[in-house]
Scaffold this motif. Sequence first.
Motif, PDB file in Angstrom:
ATOM      1  N   GLU A 275       7.970 -43.287  22.445  1.00 25.90           N
ATOM      2  CA  GLU A 275       6.664 -43.073  21.834  1.00 25.90           C
ATOM      3  C   GLU A 275       6.834 -42.362  20.504  1.00 25.90           C
ATOM      4  O   GLU A 275       7.709 -41.515  20.355  1.00 25.90           O
ATOM      5  N   TYR A 276       5.986 -42.714  19.567  1.00 23.26           N
ATOM      6  CA  TYR A 276       6.029 -42.106  18.245  1.00 23.26           C
ATOM      7  C   TYR A 276       4.700 -41.452  17.939  1.00 23.26           C
ATOM      8  O   TYR A 276       3.641 -41.937  18.309  1.00 23.26           O
ATOM      9  N   PHE A 277       4.783 -40.339  17.240  1.00 20.14           N
ATOM     10  CA  PHE A 277       3.620 -39.662  16.702  1.00 20.14           C
ATOM     11  C   PHE A 277       3.704 -39.801  15.194  1.00 20.14           C
ATOM     12  O   PHE A 277       4.778 -39.660  14.611  1.00 20.14           O
ATOM     13  N   GLY A 278       2.601 -40.092  14.562  1.00 20.10           N
ATOM     14  CA  GLY A 278       2.621 -40.249  13.119  1.00 20.10           C
ATOM     15  C   GLY A 278       1.304 -39.849  12.490  1.00 20.10           C
ATOM     16  O   GLY A 278       0.303 -39.630  13.181  1.00 20.10           O
ATOM     17  N   ALA A 279       1.327 -39.733  11.176  1.00 14.80           N
ATOM     18  CA  ALA A 279       0.122 -39.372  10.442  1.00 14.80           C
ATOM     19  C   ALA A 279       0.092 -40.107   9.116  1.00 14.80           C
ATOM     20  O   ALA A 279       1.125 -40.305   8.468  1.00 14.80           O
ATOM     21  N   PHE A 280      -1.100 -40.523   8.742  1.00 10.93           N
ATOM     22  CA  PHE A 280      -1.347 -41.168   7.462  1.00 10.93           C
ATOM     23  C   PHE A 280      -2.175 -40.229   6.596  1.00 10.93           C
ATOM     24  O   PHE A 280      -3.065 -39.542   7.094  1.00 10.93           O
ATOM     25  N   ARG A 281      -1.905 -40.226   5.313  1.00  8.23           N
ATOM     26  CA  ARG A 281      -2.762 -39.559   4.338  1.00  8.23           C
ATOM     27  C   ARG A 281      -3.672 -40.639   3.797  1.00  8.23           C
ATOM     28  O   ARG A 281      -3.212 -41.677   3.327  1.00  8.23           O
ATOM     29  N   ILE A 282      -4.976 -40.410   3.881  1.00  7.34           N
ATOM     30  CA  ILE A 282      -5.950 -41.391   3.421  1.00  7.34           C
ATOM     31  C   ILE A 282      -6.698 -40.816   2.223  1.00  7.34           C
ATOM     32  O   ILE A 282      -7.248 -39.720   2.293  1.00  7.34           O
ATOM     33  N   ILE A 283      -6.684 -41.548   1.132  1.00  6.84           N
ATOM     34  CA  ILE A 283      -7.364 -41.124  -0.090  1.00  6.84           C
ATOM     35  C   ILE A 283      -8.638 -41.939  -0.232  1.00  6.84           C
ATOM     36  O   ILE A 283      -8.607 -43.170  -0.190  1.00  6.84           O
ATOM     37  N   ASN A 284      -9.743 -41.260  -0.395  1.00  5.09           N
ATOM     38  CA  ASN A 284     -11.027 -41.911  -0.614  1.00  5.09           C
ATOM     39  C   ASN A 284     -11.213 -42.063  -2.125  1.00  5.09           C
ATOM     40  O   ASN A 284     -11.301 -41.075  -2.839  1.00  5.09           O
ATOM     41  N   PRO A 285     -11.250 -43.300  -2.644  1.00  4.60           N
ATOM     42  CA  PRO A 285     -11.369 -43.475  -4.103  1.00  4.60           C
ATOM     43  C   PRO A 285     -12.678 -42.918  -4.668  1.00  4.60           C
ATOM     44  O   PRO A 285     -12.744 -42.552  -5.835  1.00  4.60           O
ATOM     45  N   LEU A 286     -13.719 -42.814  -3.849  1.00  5.63           N
ATOM     46  CA  LEU A 286     -14.998 -42.289  -4.333  1.00  5.63           C
ATOM     47  C   LEU A 286     -14.985 -40.761  -4.429  1.00  5.63           C
ATOM     48  O   LEU A 286     -15.726 -40.186  -5.224  1.00  5.63           O
ATOM     49  N   ASP A 287     -14.182 -40.118  -3.602  1.00  7.12           N
ATOM     50  CA  ASP A 287     -14.107 -38.659  -3.603  1.00  7.12           C
ATOM     51  C   ASP A 287     -12.654 -38.240  -3.370  1.00  7.12           C
ATOM     52  O   ASP A 287     -12.266 -37.893  -2.256  1.00  7.12           O
ATOM     53  N   PRO A 288     -11.818 -38.251  -4.417  1.00  5.50           N
ATOM     54  CA  PRO A 288     -10.386 -37.971  -4.222  1.00  5.50           C
ATOM     55  C   PRO A 288     -10.071 -36.526  -3.860  1.00  5.50           C
ATOM     56  O   PRO A 288      -8.968 -36.232  -3.427  1.00  5.50           O
ATOM     57  N   LYS A 289     -11.028 -35.593  -4.025  1.00  4.84           N
ATOM     58  CA  LYS A 289     -10.765 -34.192  -3.688  1.00  4.84           C
ATOM     59  C   LYS A 289     -10.774 -33.945  -2.187  1.00  4.84           C
ATOM     60  O   LYS A 289     -10.179 -32.990  -1.719  1.00  4.84           O
ATOM     61  N   ARG A 290     -11.451 -34.787  -1.444  1.00  2.98           N
ATOM     62  CA  ARG A 290     -11.501 -34.608   0.016  1.00  2.98           C
ATOM     63  C   ARG A 290     -10.164 -34.995   0.616  1.00  2.98           C
ATOM     64  O   ARG A 290      -9.533 -35.958   0.194  1.00  2.98           O
ATOM     65  N   LYS A 291      -9.738 -34.212   1.608  1.00  2.00           N
ATOM     66  CA  LYS A 291      -8.426 -34.409   2.216  1.00  2.00           C
ATOM     67  C   LYS A 291      -8.595 -34.962   3.622  1.00  2.00           C
ATOM     68  O   LYS A 291      -9.203 -34.329   4.473  1.00  2.00           O
ATOM     69  N   HIS A 292      -8.057 -36.171   3.848  1.00  4.92           N
ATOM     70  CA  HIS A 292      -8.160 -36.852   5.138  1.00  4.92           C
ATOM     71  C   HIS A 292      -6.774 -37.207   5.651  1.00  4.92           C
ATOM     72  O   HIS A 292      -5.919 -37.653   4.885  1.00  4.92           O
ATOM     73  N   TRP A 293      -6.600 -37.041   6.965  1.00  5.42           N
ATOM     74  CA  TRP A 293      -5.383 -37.493   7.627  1.00  5.42           C
ATOM     75  C   TRP A 293      -5.779 -38.229   8.888  1.00  5.42           C
ATOM     76  O   TRP A 293      -6.742 -37.860   9.548  1.00  5.42           O
ATOM     77  N   LEU A 294      -5.053 -39.251   9.205  1.00  2.14           N
ATOM     78  CA  LEU A 294      -5.279 -40.013  10.431  1.00  2.14           C
ATOM     79  C   LEU A 294      -4.013 -39.888  11.265  1.00  2.14           C
ATOM     80  O   LEU A 294      -2.925 -40.244  10.807  1.00  2.14           O
ATOM     81  N   ILE A 295      -4.150 -39.354  12.476  1.00  2.80           N
ATOM     82  CA  ILE A 295      -2.987 -39.203  13.346  1.00  2.80           C
ATOM     83  C   ILE A 295      -3.020 -40.294  14.403  1.00  2.80           C
ATOM     84  O   ILE A 295      -4.089 -40.737  14.822  1.00  2.80           O
ATOM     85  N   TYR A 296      -1.838 -40.742  14.800  1.00  3.05           N
ATOM     86  CA  TYR A 296      -1.752 -41.803  15.797  1.00  3.05           C
ATOM     87  C   TYR A 296      -0.567 -41.543  16.709  1.00  3.05           C
ATOM     88  O   TYR A 296       0.328 -40.764  16.396  1.00  3.05           O
ATOM     89  N   SER A 297      -0.576 -42.208  17.841  1.00  8.55           N
ATOM     90  CA  SER A 297       0.576 -42.218  18.739  1.00  8.55           C
ATOM     91  C   SER A 297       0.638 -43.591  19.371  1.00  8.55           C
ATOM     92  O   SER A 297      -0.387 -44.156  19.746  1.00  8.55           O
ATOM     93  N   CYS A 298       1.844 -44.133  19.435  1.00 13.93           N
ATOM     94  CA  CYS A 298       2.021 -45.467  20.006  1.00 13.93           C
ATOM     95  C   CYS A 298       3.488 -45.682  20.332  1.00 13.93           C
ATOM     96  O   CYS A 298       4.339 -44.867  19.969  1.00 13.93           O
ATOM     97  N   LEU A 299       3.759 -46.766  21.023  1.00 18.34           N
ATOM     98  CA  LEU A 299       5.132 -47.139  21.316  1.00 18.34           C
ATOM     99  C   LEU A 299       5.793 -47.687  20.053  1.00 18.34           C
ATOM    100  O   LEU A 299       5.112 -48.089  19.107  1.00 18.34           O
ATOM    101  N   HIS A 300       7.107 -47.705  20.056  1.00 23.32           N
ATOM    102  CA  HIS A 300       7.851 -48.168  18.881  1.00 23.32           C
ATOM    103  C   HIS A 300       7.483 -49.608  18.519  1.00 23.32           C
ATOM    104  O   HIS A 300       7.359 -49.952  17.342  1.00 23.32           O
TER     105      HIS A 300
END
Length: 170
Positions: A37-62
């Motif tokens: 199993e892997y744990f990971g995170a994405f950094r997501i940039i909102n083009p309309l509001d680049p100052k806001r900080k978003h991360w998406l975390i996930y877990s799944c099999l390889h």
Amino acid sequence: MDQRQPNLEDKMEKYWRRMFYLDPKLEPTPLELSELEYFGAFRIINPLDPKRKHWLIYSCLHSEIAENVEKVRRKYGKKNVFEIVRKPVYSGLGFRKIVRDYFVNLRWKANGGFLEAPENSYYNDEKFVKSVNNLLDVEHRRIYDYIMGHLEWFKRYNDQKPPPDVVRFF
């Protein structure tokens, strides 16, 4: 003969085998990537509001990583999504909950696997990855301490000698 450094998986295999009375393996245990199993995170940039900080975390099999990455990139746009961390873990969903709860206690907004830092947050990608790695180290230490506790209990149980006043007839 292969002179490689023992890694955490080999050490864990050794202690689990001691705990459950299994014969030790002489060669290193092969790692089955399809079951990891892997744990990971994405950094997501909102083009309309680049100052806001978003991360998406996930877990799944390889085997599911490519599918999940493609799904996220399709949803948020390929230019707006950056994968910043991907680590193998022992319990993907459990560790995802630990990370989510940690950041919720810091007053982050959480919706499923989606985390949003407050506007005045000093967190950036490096700070986020460092925090996740610290949580992963704590999780590994907790598992290691559990195994070592059982090993110590097993040693004490086997090393007990009968009291001197007890006479045994065999």
